[in-house]
Design an enzyme around this catalytic site. Structure first.
Site, mmCIF file in Angstrom:
data_model
loop_
_atom_site.group_PDB
_atom_site.id
_atom_site.type_symbol
_atom_site.label_atom_id
_atom_site.label_comp_id
_atom_site.label_asym_id
_atom_site.label_seq_id
_atom_site.Cartn_x
_atom_site.Cartn_y
_atom_site.Cartn_z
ATOM 1 C CE1 TYR A 69 54.754 23.671 1.099
ATOM 2 C CE2 TYR A 69 55.409 24.892 -0.847
ATOM 3 C CZ TYR A 69 55.296 23.703 -0.163
ATOM 4 O OH TYR A 69 55.756 22.552 -0.748
ATOM 5 C CE LYS B 205 52.485 22.106 -1.131
ATOM 6 N NZ LYS B 205 52.790 21.981 -2.557
ATOM 7 C CE LYS C 273 56.206 20.129 0.596
ATOM 8 N NZ LYS C 273 56.059 19.435 -0.686
ATOM 9 C CG ASN D 163 57.103 16.426 -1.568
ATOM 10 O OD1 ASN D 163 57.190 17.260 -0.675
ATOM 11 N ND2 ASN D 163 56.902 16.768 -2.831
ATOM 12 C CG HIS E 267 56.203 23.000 -7.549
ATOM 13 N ND1 HIS E 267 57.475 23.239 -8.006
ATOM 14 C CD2 HIS E 267 56.339 22.283 -6.419
ATOM 15 C CE1 HIS E 267 58.344 22.678 -7.185
ATOM 16 N NE2 HIS E 267 57.684 22.084 -6.218
ATOM 17 C CG HIS F 284 59.098 27.612 -0.857
ATOM 18 N ND1 HIS F 284 58.271 26.999 -1.746
ATOM 19 C CD2 HIS F 284 59.780 26.610 -0.236
ATOM 20 C CE1 HIS F 284 58.441 25.674 -1.662
ATOM 21 N NE2 HIS F 284 59.351 25.428 -0.746
ATOM 22 N NE ARG G 292 65.828 21.583 -1.716
ATOM 23 C CZ ARG G 292 64.530 21.519 -1.903
ATOM 24 N NH1 ARG G 292 63.995 22.006 -3.012
ATOM 25 N NH2 ARG G 292 63.744 20.954 -1.007
HETATM 26 O O1 GKR Z 1 60.842 23.233 -0.275
HETATM 27 O O2 GKR Z 1 61.038 21.391 0.882
HETATM 28 C C1 GKR Z 1 60.533 22.060 -0.017
HETATM 29 C C2 GKR Z 1 59.425 21.445 -0.847
HETATM 30 O O3 GKR Z 1 59.214 20.120 -0.458
HETATM 31 C C3 GKR Z 1 59.769 21.539 -2.305
HETATM 32 O O4 GKR Z 1 61.045 21.058 -2.539
HETATM 33 C C4 GKR Z 1 58.801 20.793 -3.172
HETATM 34 O O5 GKR Z 1 59.309 20.762 -4.474
HETATM 35 O O6 GKR Z 1 57.230 22.536 -2.683
HETATM 36 C C5 GKR Z 1 57.482 21.413 -3.326
HETATM 37 C C6 GKR Z 1 56.314 20.521 -3.546
HETATM 38 O O7 GKR Z 1 55.220 21.004 -3.629
HETATM 39 O O8 GKR Z 1 56.491 19.311 -3.708
HETATM 40 MG MG MG Z 2 54.268 19.089 -4.169
#
Ligand code: GKR
Ligand code: MG
Length: 429
Positions: free
Chosen positions: A148, A193, A195, A225, A322, A351, A409
């Site tokens: 990730y 993956k 982000k 997202n 997820h 994560h 958070r």
């Molecule tokens: O940890 O910042 C993060 C991710 O963006 C997480 O909050 C998301 O929920 O991993 C996630 C996702 O796949 O959307």
């Molecule tokens: Mg996602």
């Protein structure tokens, strides 16, 4: 036969160091929170669960914990009713903030989840079988995860030394490739993956293309997202067709996802517009998503996640998994669930590798059970979840919770402490 009743419930909020990982709503705070649940029985067994630890969620967990003694851990339907009763009208929102990314209508599934996992851990320990056996049996003995990748700052701006953390900065394609190399070399991940939702889509596409060049054989995913409009999503899908195995939540909402899906053959995945059972019918009717990401913390535990798997199979949808920042009790539960879900054929998110900061204790379970080899984790074969709490580590991470000052958070709030005019990038591009 004597049935073990739950005699005592212990809930311990903990905090662990988290790097400044960037996303659509801001940046990860220096401390990620989790709650560790222990269900003790008359006979001395302990069942474990792990969940979010935002303060509203914690208060709801405590309310259930108060009335749980005397409950039979086999009776998970009764447990679900009990959670719904305890929460009563208080069910608005998940109680966990998800950094501001998700709008969850009811807290019942999120509150029920760790109690269900801990009950299954108890039942499986009593039967001297792994939890995966309670879910139909493991169909694979290792569960593959994907590496990730995150855009990130070099270090937390307010950290004492203010210097880079051990991952360093990742704000451009070369740095993302370097991060991926570290993930692949260190953990052996066989898919990646990224982000997204942080930079304009052209930059994020360039990062994916750089990853494709650096790792010709690895499946790649991009998850902004919901940062893009449907038009932008269609453009990105054209550019990345044949490069990504799926695009995750390119745009927000079932209707917008359906518009994109109608214009591309690139599969669309989601953990944002289908996050509860009531979203499945409209998503299927609109043909909005081809892959659903399950998450037992959100979908009401392991058996309800197995139910989700059956529904996605029925409608010919793919299934992935997820993750949010998490510890070993969650990882063990994810591994058992994935192992016992035949149609979960995509590598799961985790994560977990990000818990590497600064030589501090970074988990609450005894080491040795959940090691990553070739990007996968062996399904624990011991009784229950197969992991045990290390009391010293639990105490240390709890002390950190008490002293760190973070109580929920808040990615956007933290980002604004550094970039005051930041607004979430949702549908921005
Ligand atoms: O940890 O910042 C993060 C991710 O963006 C997480 O909050 C998301 O929920 O991993 C996630 C996702 O796949 O959307
Ligand atoms: Mg996602």
């Amino acid at each position: 036969m004597t049935i073990n009743r739950i005699s005592r419930v212990v809930l311990t909020p903990v905090a662990f160091a988290d790097p400044p990982l960037l996303n659509v709503v801001g940046v990860h705070q220096p401390w990620a929170l989790r709650a560790i649940l222990e269900l003790h029985t008359d006979s001395g067994l302990v069942g474990l669960g792990e969940t979010y630890a935002d303060e509203t969620h914690l208060a709801r967990l405590e309310a259930v914990a108060d009335v749980l003694p005397g409950h039979d851990p086999y009776d998970t339907h009764g447990l679900y009713r009990l959670v719904a009763d305890v929460l009563g009208k208080e069910t608005g929102g998940a109680g966990a903030s998800f950094g501001g990314m998700l709008d969850v209508d009811s807290a019942v599934d999120t509150v029920y989840s760790p109690f269900e996992v801990a009950c299954l851990d108890l039942v499986a320990r009593e039967a001297d079988r792994p939890v995966s056996d309670l879910l139909g049996g493991a169909v694979r003995d290792r569960v593959p995860f994907s590496g990730y990748l995150f855009y990130k700052w070099a270090g937390h701006p307010g950290s004492t030394d203010n210097g880079p953390d051990e991952w360093g900065e990742a704000l451009n394609p070369d740095q993302i490739v370097a991060q991926a190399k570290r993930m692949v070399d260190g953990w052996g991940f066989g898919s990646l993956k990224l982000k997204g939702g942080v930079f304009p889509p052209e930059e994020e596409c360039a990062a994916i293309e750089a990853l494709r060049t650096a790792f010709p054989g690895l499946p790649l995913r991009l998850d902004p997202n919901g940062a893009w409009t449907p038009e932008t999503s269609i453009r990105v899908a054209e550019r990345l067709a044949g490069v990504v195995e799926y695009l995750e939540d390119p745009t927000p909402g079932i209707d917008a996802m359906a518009r994109v899906a109608a214009s591309t053959d690139v599969p669309l995945a989601t953990n944002m517009c289908v996050i509860a059972f009531e979203h499945l019918a409209p998503a299927v009717a609109a043909d909005a998503v081809q892959i659903v990401l399950s998450d037992h913390h959100l979908w009401g535990g392991l058996r309800r996640s197995a139910l989700l798997a059956g529904i996605t199979e029925t409608f010919g949808m793919g299934l992935s998994m997820h993750s949010n920042s998490h510890l070993g009790v969650s990882l063990a539960a994810m591994v058992h669930l994935a192992a016992a879900t035949p149609n979960l054929t995509y590598a799961c998110d985790t994560h977990y590798p990000w818990k590497t900061c600064s030589g501090m204790a970074q988990d609450v379970v005894r080491p040795g059970v959940l090691d990553f080899t070739d990007g996968s984790v062996a399904v624990p074969t011991g009784p229950g979840l197969g992991v045990e709490l290390d009391r010293d580590l639990l105490g240390e991470l709890h002390e950190r919770y008490l002293s760190c000052g973070v109580r929920r958070r808040e990615d956007t709030v933290y980002m604004r402490s550094v970039v005051p005019d930041f607004t979430p990038n949702t549908a921005r591009w």
